[in-house]
Design a protein around this motif. Structure first.
Motif, mmCIF file in Angstrom:
data_model
loop_
_atom_site.group_PDB
_atom_site.id
_atom_site.type_symbol
_atom_site.label_atom_id
_atom_site.label_comp_id
_atom_site.label_asym_id
_atom_site.label_seq_id
_atom_site.Cartn_x
_atom_site.Cartn_y
_atom_site.Cartn_z
ATOM 1 N N TRP A 18 0.642 -1.204 -0.008
ATOM 2 C CA TRP A 18 -0.102 -0.262 -0.007
ATOM 3 C C TRP A 18 0.842 1.323 -0.157
ATOM 4 C CZ3 TRP A 18 -1.184 -4.699 2.184
ATOM 5 C CH2 TRP A 18 -2.438 -5.008 2.226
ATOM 6 N N PHE A 19 0.439 2.311 -0.782
ATOM 7 C CA PHE A 19 0.989 3.576 -0.440
ATOM 8 C C PHE A 19 -0.020 4.168 0.209
ATOM 9 C CE2 PHE A 19 3.483 2.739 -4.530
ATOM 10 C CZ PHE A 19 4.456 2.774 -3.903
ATOM 11 N N HIS A 20 -0.001 4.553 1.644
ATOM 12 C CA HIS A 20 -0.922 4.868 2.597
ATOM 13 C C HIS A 20 -2.218 4.356 2.378
ATOM 14 C CE1 HIS A 20 1.786 8.452 3.161
ATOM 15 N NE2 HIS A 20 1.678 8.540 1.967
ATOM 16 N N SER A 21 -3.513 4.747 2.039
ATOM 17 C CA SER A 21 -4.555 3.813 1.960
ATOM 18 C C SER A 21 -4.794 3.279 0.536
ATOM 19 C CB SER A 21 -5.611 4.436 2.352
ATOM 20 O OG SER A 21 -6.041 5.534 1.452
ATOM 21 N N PHE A 22 -3.847 3.427 -0.448
ATOM 22 C CA PHE A 22 -4.071 3.103 -1.906
ATOM 23 C C PHE A 22 -3.059 1.596 -1.868
ATOM 24 C CE2 PHE A 22 -2.172 2.913 -6.233
ATOM 25 C CZ PHE A 22 -3.331 2.670 -6.841
ATOM 26 N N GLN A 23 -3.993 0.557 -2.441
ATOM 27 C CA GLN A 23 -3.249 -0.744 -2.544
ATOM 28 C C GLN A 23 -2.654 -0.685 -3.752
ATOM 29 O OE1 GLN A 23 -5.785 -4.243 -1.409
ATOM 30 N NE2 GLN A 23 -3.960 -5.642 -1.717
ATOM 31 N N VAL A 24 -1.336 -0.637 -3.857
ATOM 32 C CA VAL A 24 -0.863 -0.636 -5.385
ATOM 33 C C VAL A 24 -0.371 -1.899 -5.835
ATOM 34 C CG1 VAL A 24 1.285 -0.291 -4.228
ATOM 35 C CG2 VAL A 24 1.271 0.219 -6.503
ATOM 36 N N LEU A 25 -0.212 -3.147 -4.719
ATOM 37 C CA LEU A 25 -0.072 -4.331 -5.434
ATOM 38 C C LEU A 25 -0.971 -5.275 -4.401
ATOM 39 C CD1 LEU A 25 3.659 -4.785 -5.174
ATOM 40 C CD2 LEU A 25 2.399 -4.449 -7.133
ATOM 41 N N SER A 44 -0.395 2.113 -17.704
ATOM 42 C CA SER A 44 0.441 3.058 -16.722
ATOM 43 C C SER A 44 -0.439 3.116 -15.332
ATOM 44 C CB SER A 44 0.328 4.456 -17.315
ATOM 45 O OG SER A 44 1.020 5.336 -16.385
ATOM 46 N N GLY A 45 0.377 3.167 -14.164
ATOM 47 C CA GLY A 45 -0.243 2.928 -13.041
ATOM 48 C C GLY A 45 -0.685 1.821 -12.578
ATOM 49 N N SER A 46 -0.401 0.645 -13.165
ATOM 50 C CA SER A 46 -0.802 -0.731 -12.877
ATOM 51 C C SER A 46 -0.074 -1.276 -11.470
ATOM 52 C CB SER A 46 -1.115 -1.641 -14.078
ATOM 53 O OG SER A 46 0.195 -1.834 -14.804
ATOM 54 N N GLY A 47 1.138 -0.843 -11.381
ATOM 55 C CA GLY A 47 1.885 -1.505 -10.159
ATOM 56 C C GLY A 47 3.046 -2.272 -10.828
ATOM 57 N N LYS A 48 3.486 -2.291 -12.144
ATOM 58 C CA LYS A 48 4.618 -2.670 -12.557
ATOM 59 C C LYS A 48 6.169 -2.227 -12.219
ATOM 60 C CE LYS A 48 3.892 -1.236 -16.835
ATOM 61 N NZ LYS A 48 2.876 -0.241 -16.443
ATOM 62 N N SER A 49 6.304 -1.104 -11.906
ATOM 63 C CA SER A 49 7.513 -0.467 -11.587
ATOM 64 C C SER A 49 7.407 -0.954 -10.071
ATOM 65 C CB SER A 49 7.685 0.851 -11.484
ATOM 66 O OG SER A 49 7.673 1.373 -13.148
ATOM 67 N N THR A 50 6.420 -0.765 -9.330
ATOM 68 C CA THR A 50 6.350 -1.139 -7.758
ATOM 69 C C THR A 50 6.682 -2.684 -7.717
ATOM 70 O OG1 THR A 50 4.757 0.594 -7.432
ATOM 71 C CG2 THR A 50 5.011 -0.770 -5.679
ATOM 72 N N MET A 51 6.094 -3.325 -8.422
ATOM 73 C CA MET A 51 6.474 -4.906 -8.205
ATOM 74 C C MET A 51 8.012 -5.362 -8.511
ATOM 75 S SD MET A 51 4.632 -8.248 -9.986
ATOM 76 C CE MET A 51 5.686 -8.096 -11.621
HETATM 77 P P1 ADP Z 1 3.402 1.447 -13.565
HETATM 78 O O1 ADP Z 1 4.911 1.176 -13.412
HETATM 79 O O2 ADP Z 1 2.490 0.378 -13.836
HETATM 80 O O3 ADP Z 1 3.189 2.643 -14.245
HETATM 81 P P2 ADP Z 1 3.821 2.300 -10.548
HETATM 82 O O4 ADP Z 1 4.161 1.189 -9.861
HETATM 83 O O5 ADP Z 1 4.706 3.131 -11.083
HETATM 84 O O6 ADP Z 1 2.694 1.802 -11.985
HETATM 85 O O7 ADP Z 1 2.642 3.083 -9.768
HETATM 86 C C1 ADP Z 1 1.499 2.392 -9.433
HETATM 87 C C2 ADP Z 1 0.586 3.002 -8.617
HETATM 88 O O8 ADP Z 1 1.334 3.545 -7.456
HETATM 89 C C3 ADP Z 1 0.293 4.497 -9.304
HETATM 90 O O9 ADP Z 1 -1.022 4.915 -9.095
HETATM 91 C C4 ADP Z 1 1.264 5.431 -8.818
HETATM 92 O O10 ADP Z 1 0.910 6.831 -8.759
HETATM 93 C C5 ADP Z 1 1.418 4.967 -7.577
HETATM 94 N N1 ADP Z 1 2.493 5.167 -6.814
HETATM 95 C C6 ADP Z 1 3.965 4.733 -7.189
HETATM 96 N N2 ADP Z 1 4.975 5.057 -6.395
HETATM 97 C C7 ADP Z 1 4.212 5.907 -5.436
HETATM 98 C C8 ADP Z 1 4.825 6.492 -4.089
HETATM 99 N N3 ADP Z 1 6.109 6.608 -3.848
HETATM 100 N N4 ADP Z 1 3.936 7.119 -3.407
HETATM 101 C C9 ADP Z 1 2.498 6.933 -3.598
HETATM 102 N N5 ADP Z 1 2.063 6.588 -4.775
HETATM 103 C C10 ADP Z 1 2.950 6.132 -5.413
#
Ligand code: ADP
Ligand code: MG
Length: 248
Positions: A18-25, A44-51
């Protein structure tokens, strides 16, 4: 070449973040075997980079388990360092040190992290700079190189650490079109040498050529995993089909 019996390089089990209350994965499950080439795509925004950033703990997951080369990623920083030593990462924006020459960029980690002698580190760096076809740029600074050349330096720099796994996060998406091929060619040759690779990319020609599996992510979930052939010709999910119709 990987097979179902190859040792496991990376496992993600029920990983959530989660980023705060937003579940990214959301409950990500993925097993990558040695030598396997995985392409990850999705909106874009699906969580690829985060994963993929979670795989070398540039991001911290809050639930589930990530194991890389037999080491579980936790708050134990010693073990995190061990993992990072074996995991190379190439970013969209190269992230080279601008005040160091190409050669110094490549020898920095081998000298300071691997405790290698400067001579040896330089010799290895030159081998990889030859492999990415820019040995003549060794004494220039990143700012004097084209984007494609800088990205090839970034790949060579990673290879100097002799990684077991390479992570790529949209390595060609910041490049002018004429430079995309030279970077993809480098990645294809790396794949043909048996490197374990996880690549976030929308270069679908690359996916067809080298991927063992294509993973489609949407809204923090792995929606579909398939062979490239099936992925492109017979997508299983509406969201995958929609995505493909937008990029192909
Ligand atoms: P992708 O690589 O698929 O475009 P990301 O993994 O970069 O996606 O981001 C996924 C979601 O998490 C997006 O909605 C992005 O705005 C949010 N996000 C990414 N990094 C942060 C962060 N450091 N703080 C808050 N939200 C983030
Ligand atoms: Mg991204």
């Amino acid at each position: 070449m990987q097979s179902a019996s190859s040792p496991v390089a990376v496992t993600l089990s029920d990983v959530s973040k989660w980023f705060h209350s937003f579940q990214v994965l959301k409950d990500i499950n993925l097993t990558v075997r040695n030598g396997e080439r995985i392409v990850i795509c999705g909106p874009s925004g699906s969580g690829k980079s985060t994963m993929i950033r979670c795989i070398n703990r540039l991001e911290v997951h809050q639930q589930g388990k990530i194991v890389v080369g037999g080491i579980e990623l936790t708050n134990d920083l010693k073990r995190v360092d061990e993992v990072r030593r074996d995991v190379g990462m190439v970013f969209q924006h190269f992230n080279l040190f601008p005040h160091l020459t190409v050669l110094q960029n490549c020898t920095l980690a081998p000298i300071w992290v691997r405790k290698m002698g400067r001579r040896d580190a330089e010799e290895i760096a030159m081998t990889y700079l030859k492999r990415v076809k820019i040995p003549e740029q060794a004494h220039k600074y990143p700012g004097q190189l084209s984007g494609g050349q800088q990205q090839r330096v970034a790949i060579a720099r990673s290879l100097c650490m002799n990684p077991k796994v390479m992570l790529f996060d949209e390595p060609t998406s910041a490049l002018d079109p004429e430079m995309v091929k030279e970077v993809l060619d480098t990645m294809v040759s790396l794949a043909s040498e048996g490197m374990t690779m996880l690549c976030v990319t929308h270069e679908m020609g690359f996916a067809r050529e080298v991927a063992d599996r294509v993973i489609f992510m949407d809204a923090g979930q792995i929606v579909e995993t398939n062979s490239p052939d099936e992925f492109f010709s017979n997508p299983q999910h509406e969201r995958t089909a929609l995505f493909l119709s937008q990029i192909l």
